[in-house]
Design a protein around this motif. Structure first.
Motif, PDB file in Angstrom:
ATOM      1  N   LEU A 271      11.019   9.089  -2.265  1.00 34.26           N
ATOM      2  CA  LEU A 271      12.428   8.737  -2.439  1.00 34.26           C
ATOM      3  C   LEU A 271      12.929   8.992  -3.856  1.00 34.26           C
ATOM      4  N   HIS A 272      12.035   9.468  -4.723  1.00 34.37           N
ATOM      5  CA  HIS A 272      12.380   9.798  -6.113  1.00 34.37           C
ATOM      6  C   HIS A 272      12.936   8.577  -6.848  1.00 34.37           C
ATOM      7  N   VAL A 273      12.233   7.452  -6.680  1.00 34.27           N
ATOM      8  CA  VAL A 273      12.581   6.240  -7.414  1.00 34.27           C
ATOM      9  C   VAL A 273      11.359   5.799  -8.218  1.00 34.27           C
ATOM     10  N   SER A 274      11.574   4.904  -9.161  1.00 37.92           N
ATOM     11  CA  SER A 274      10.476   4.425  -9.991  1.00 37.92           C
ATOM     12  C   SER A 274       9.608   3.431  -9.221  1.00 37.92           C
ATOM     13  N   LEU A 275       8.415   3.172  -9.745  1.00 37.45           N
ATOM     14  CA  LEU A 275       7.552   2.166  -9.139  1.00 37.45           C
ATOM     15  C   LEU A 275       8.217   0.788  -9.104  1.00 37.45           C
ATOM     16  N   PRO A 276       8.885   0.345 -10.186  1.00 39.10           N
ATOM     17  CA  PRO A 276       9.585  -0.947 -10.101  1.00 39.10           C
ATOM     18  C   PRO A 276      10.653  -0.987  -9.014  1.00 39.10           C
ATOM     19  N   SER A 277      11.387   0.124  -8.827  1.00 44.96           N
ATOM     20  CA  SER A 277      12.402   0.155  -7.763  1.00 44.96           C
ATOM     21  C   SER A 277      11.753   0.049  -6.391  1.00 44.96           C
ATOM     22  N   ALA A 278      10.630   0.742  -6.207  1.00 48.48           N
ATOM     23  CA  ALA A 278       9.899   0.613  -4.946  1.00 48.48           C
ATOM     24  C   ALA A 278       9.383  -0.809  -4.771  1.00 48.48           C
ATOM     25  N   GLY A 279       8.976  -1.448  -5.855  1.00 49.01           N
ATOM     26  CA  GLY A 279       8.499  -2.822  -5.787  1.00 49.01           C
ATOM     27  C   GLY A 279       9.579  -3.801  -5.360  1.00 49.01           C
TER      28      GLY A 279
ATOM     29  N   PHE B  15      -2.886   3.770   5.703  1.00 48.00           N
ATOM     30  CA  PHE B  15      -3.520   5.051   6.041  1.00 48.00           C
ATOM     31  C   PHE B  15      -2.518   5.979   6.723  1.00 48.00           C
ATOM     32  N   ILE B  16      -1.745   5.439   7.673  1.00 51.34           N
ATOM     33  CA  ILE B  16      -0.738   6.255   8.360  1.00 51.34           C
ATOM     34  C   ILE B  16       0.298   6.771   7.364  1.00 51.34           C
ATOM     35  N   GLY B  17       0.740   5.880   6.472  1.00 47.99           N
ATOM     36  CA  GLY B  17       1.753   6.277   5.503  1.00 47.99           C
ATOM     37  C   GLY B  17       1.285   7.353   4.545  1.00 47.99           C
ATOM     38  N   GLN B  18       0.021   7.303   4.158  1.00 48.11           N
ATOM     39  CA  GLN B  18      -0.505   8.264   3.197  1.00 48.11           C
ATOM     40  C   GLN B  18      -0.839   9.613   3.824  1.00 48.11           C
ATOM     41  N   HIS B  19      -1.139   9.630   5.124  1.00 48.68           N
ATOM     42  CA  HIS B  19      -1.588  10.865   5.763  1.00 48.68           C
ATOM     43  C   HIS B  19      -0.561  11.487   6.697  1.00 48.68           C
ATOM     44  N   ILE B  20       0.320  10.676   7.250  1.00 46.59           N
ATOM     45  CA  ILE B  20       1.347  11.207   8.150  1.00 46.59           C
ATOM     46  C   ILE B  20       2.733  11.052   7.535  1.00 46.59           C
TER      47      ILE B  20
ATOM     48  N   GLY C  31       0.796  -1.220   0.000  1.00 46.85           N
ATOM     49  CA  GLY C  31       0.000   0.000   0.000  1.00 46.85           C
ATOM     50  C   GLY C  31       0.827   1.268   0.000  1.00 46.85           C
ATOM     51  N   LEU C  32       2.118   1.159   0.339  1.00 49.91           N
ATOM     52  CA  LEU C  32       2.972   2.342   0.445  1.00 49.91           C
ATOM     53  C   LEU C  32       3.816   2.594  -0.803  1.00 49.91           C
ATOM     54  N   ILE C  33       3.769   1.697  -1.766  1.00 45.98           N
ATOM     55  CA  ILE C  33       4.666   1.816  -2.928  1.00 45.98           C
ATOM     56  C   ILE C  33       4.537   3.161  -3.640  1.00 45.98           C
ATOM     57  N   PRO C  34       3.314   3.656  -3.956  1.00 40.79           N
ATOM     58  CA  PRO C  34       3.249   4.967  -4.625  1.00 40.79           C
ATOM     59  C   PRO C  34       3.856   6.081  -3.769  1.00 40.79           C
ATOM     60  N   THR C  35       3.592   6.058  -2.466  1.00 38.93           N
ATOM     61  CA  THR C  35       4.111   7.096  -1.566  1.00 38.93           C
ATOM     62  C   THR C  35       5.627   7.020  -1.463  1.00 38.93           C
ATOM     63  N   LEU C  36       6.151   5.807  -1.309  1.00 41.24           N
ATOM     64  CA  LEU C  36       7.604   5.634  -1.236  1.00 41.24           C
ATOM     65  C   LEU C  36       8.300   6.081  -2.510  1.00 41.24           C
ATOM     66  N   ALA C  37       7.746   5.684  -3.643  1.00 39.55           N
ATOM     67  CA  ALA C  37       8.364   6.039  -4.920  1.00 39.55           C
ATOM     68  C   ALA C  37       8.452   7.553  -5.088  1.00 39.55           C
ATOM     69  N   ALA C  38       7.365   8.241  -4.718  1.00 42.89           N
ATOM     70  CA  ALA C  38       7.352   9.699  -4.872  1.00 42.89           C
ATOM     71  C   ALA C  38       8.317  10.382  -3.904  1.00 42.89           C
TER      72      ALA C  38
ATOM     73  N   TYR D  51      17.088   5.341  -0.178  1.00 38.44           N
ATOM     74  CA  TYR D  51      16.574   4.058  -0.667  1.00 38.44           C
ATOM     75  C   TYR D  51      17.466   2.894  -0.263  1.00 38.44           C
ATOM     76  N   ASP D  52      18.781   3.048  -0.348  1.00 36.34           N
ATOM     77  CA  ASP D  52      19.694   1.939  -0.055  1.00 36.34           C
ATOM     78  C   ASP D  52      19.562   1.473   1.392  1.00 36.34           C
ATOM     79  N   THR D  53      19.462   2.419   2.314  1.00 30.54           N
ATOM     80  CA  THR D  53      19.306   2.050   3.727  1.00 30.54           C
ATOM     81  C   THR D  53      17.974   1.361   3.960  1.00 30.54           C
ATOM     82  N   LEU D  54      16.931   1.792   3.255  1.00 27.96           N
ATOM     83  CA  LEU D  54      15.625   1.161   3.383  1.00 27.96           C
ATOM     84  C   LEU D  54      15.675  -0.286   2.887  1.00 27.96           C
ATOM     85  N   VAL D  55      16.442  -0.528   1.829  1.00 25.07           N
ATOM     86  CA  VAL D  55      16.627  -1.892   1.335  1.00 25.07           C
ATOM     87  C   VAL D  55      17.265  -2.765   2.423  1.00 25.07           C
TER      88      VAL D  55
END
Length: 402
Positions: free
Chosen positions: A33-41, A149-154, A24-31, A91-95
């Motif tokens: 961290l400035h990475v593509s959707l596949p990278s977030a995936g 919900f938390i990720g999208q709003h906070i 559920g967080l992939i669109p938010t993370l991608a935006a 992104y690297d640390t998140l990985v």
């Protein structure tokens, strides 16, 4: 059921939430961290790889540790991984954080089942395991949509902070409720695991699991972007759709178990895999309509996890026949196959999105699931051959002549 089981259930809830909330967080993370959707995936894939490869190796290496000590250490590792994700500068640390939490996940479910069964009489062992795994179901129903919900709003970081808090609660519950004198079973050696992997019939079941879930996660990994970009749902609506999806998953687990009891694992898996492929093909056509997309996602929830009981039952049946001294190992490796499927599916889905677009993920996933259906059919014929070789030979000759 003893109170100690609640500690295992809370731990399973926290672990299930961190595994699936990322979808559920992939669109938010991608935006952010400035990475593509596949990278977030890939954050889905790498977590699953941590589970798949960490579970058998680390379970064998930690086999001599006291069970409670190991359980507490795993929840500390889980909490540390989520805190690292919360403070990840990029992104690297998140990985790295996702891989660490994946390692904790894999070992937890390997040892959690043995701890659960040691807490109850032998005739209640299955109920104890079911109670522990109910934490995963509750995570899909409540933890994932709430975390989304938390990720999208906070903010997505706060989602991982909340999951880390769950990890601390699970640690405290385990420390207070789980007894220290849990019997430690004979540690499973890596040689036992290799023995399981030399059995063609068990490898066939693992292939069914990996390919079936791989096909599902080609599309499911990018479900949130599909719902937002194609179906037109807002951020709040996506959280509600994921909540409904979790309820459908819970219903699908119950239905799949009853189906496997009535028809046997092969009969049930044929129905589930066929239905899953049909639903994925349908999503390609219904995604542009919000109401039809919602109905299709609910059907996806029912079928996507409806094969869990059948697959687990079938792998145990095959292990009883071919590796009776390593049934637990065989069952644990099926969990690894499940996560290999998730990793491969998310990676393939990312490549599909990158080259062809979001709406090619459902039908390609459906084709892959049909591959799992074909393997299931083959497994059923091999079972029939074992029961009646003449019947199998006659059927094969008729098909060749036609």
């Amino acid at each position: 059921m003893p109170l100690a089981l609640w500690a295992l259930t809370i731990s399973a809830f926290a672990i299930g939430t961190t595994e699936f909330v990322i979808v559920g967080l992939i669109p938010t993370l991608a935006a952010d961290l400035h990475v593509s959707l596949p990278s977030a995936g890939l954050l889905v894939s790498l977590y699953a790889l941590g589970v798949a490869f960490g579970a058998p190796v680390l379970t064998a290496l930690t086999g001599r540790l006291p069970r409670k000590t190991l359980l507490l250490g795993l929840m500390l590792l889980f909490t540390a991984g989520n805190l690292l994700a919360w403070r990840a500068p990029g992104y690297d640390t998140l990985v790295l954080a996702r891989v660490l939490t994946g390692l904790a996940h894999g070992v937890f479910f390997s040892v959690g089942a043995t701890i659960a069964t040691s807490l109850v009489p032998r005739d209640k062992a299955a109920s104890a395991i079911a109670a522990m795994f109910s934490g995963l179901t509750v995570a899909l129903v409540t933890g994932v949509p709430l975390g989304t919900f938390i990720g999208q709003h906070i903010g997505w970081r706060e989602t991982f902070l909340a999951v880390a808090a769950l990890g601390l609660i699970a640690f405290a519950a385990s420390w207070l409720l789980v007894p220290s004198n849990i019997a430690r079973p004979q540690p499973a050696k890596l040689s036992q695991q290799l023995q399981v992997l030399r059995q063609p019939r068990l490898l066939l079941v693992y292939a069914m699991t990996a390919i079936g879930y791989g096909g599902t996660f080609i599309a499911f990994t990018f479900l949130a972007p599909i719902l937002r970009q194609i179906s037109g749902f807002g951020a709040d609506a996506v959280s509600l759709v994921l909540l409904a999806y979790g309820v459908a998953v819970a219903a699908g687990n119950v239905w799949g178990g009853r189906l496997a009891d009535r028809l046997g694992p092969i009969g049930a898996l044929k129905i589930v895999f066929l239905g899953l492929a049909v639903v994925l093909f349908a999503l390609t056509l219904t995604a542009s309509s919000p109401s039809l997309a919602l109905a299709t996602v609910l059907a996806l929830g029912v079928f996507a996890f409806g094969n869990v009981p059948g697959l687990q039952l079938y792998v145990v049946q095959q292990a009883e026949r071919y590796t009776p001294r390593a049934i637990d190992v065989a069952s644990g490796l099926n969990i690894a196959a499940f996560n290999l499927g998730i990793a491969a599916g998310a990676w393939i889905g990312g490549g599909v999105v990158d080259r062809y677009g979001l709406m090619h993920t459902p039908w390609i996933g459906g084709l892959v699931v049909l591959g799992a259906l074909a393997l299931t059919t083959l497994a059923g014929r091999l079972d029939k051959h074992q029961r009646d070789p003449r019947s199998f030979l006659s059927t094969t000759q008729q098909e060749c002549s036609s």
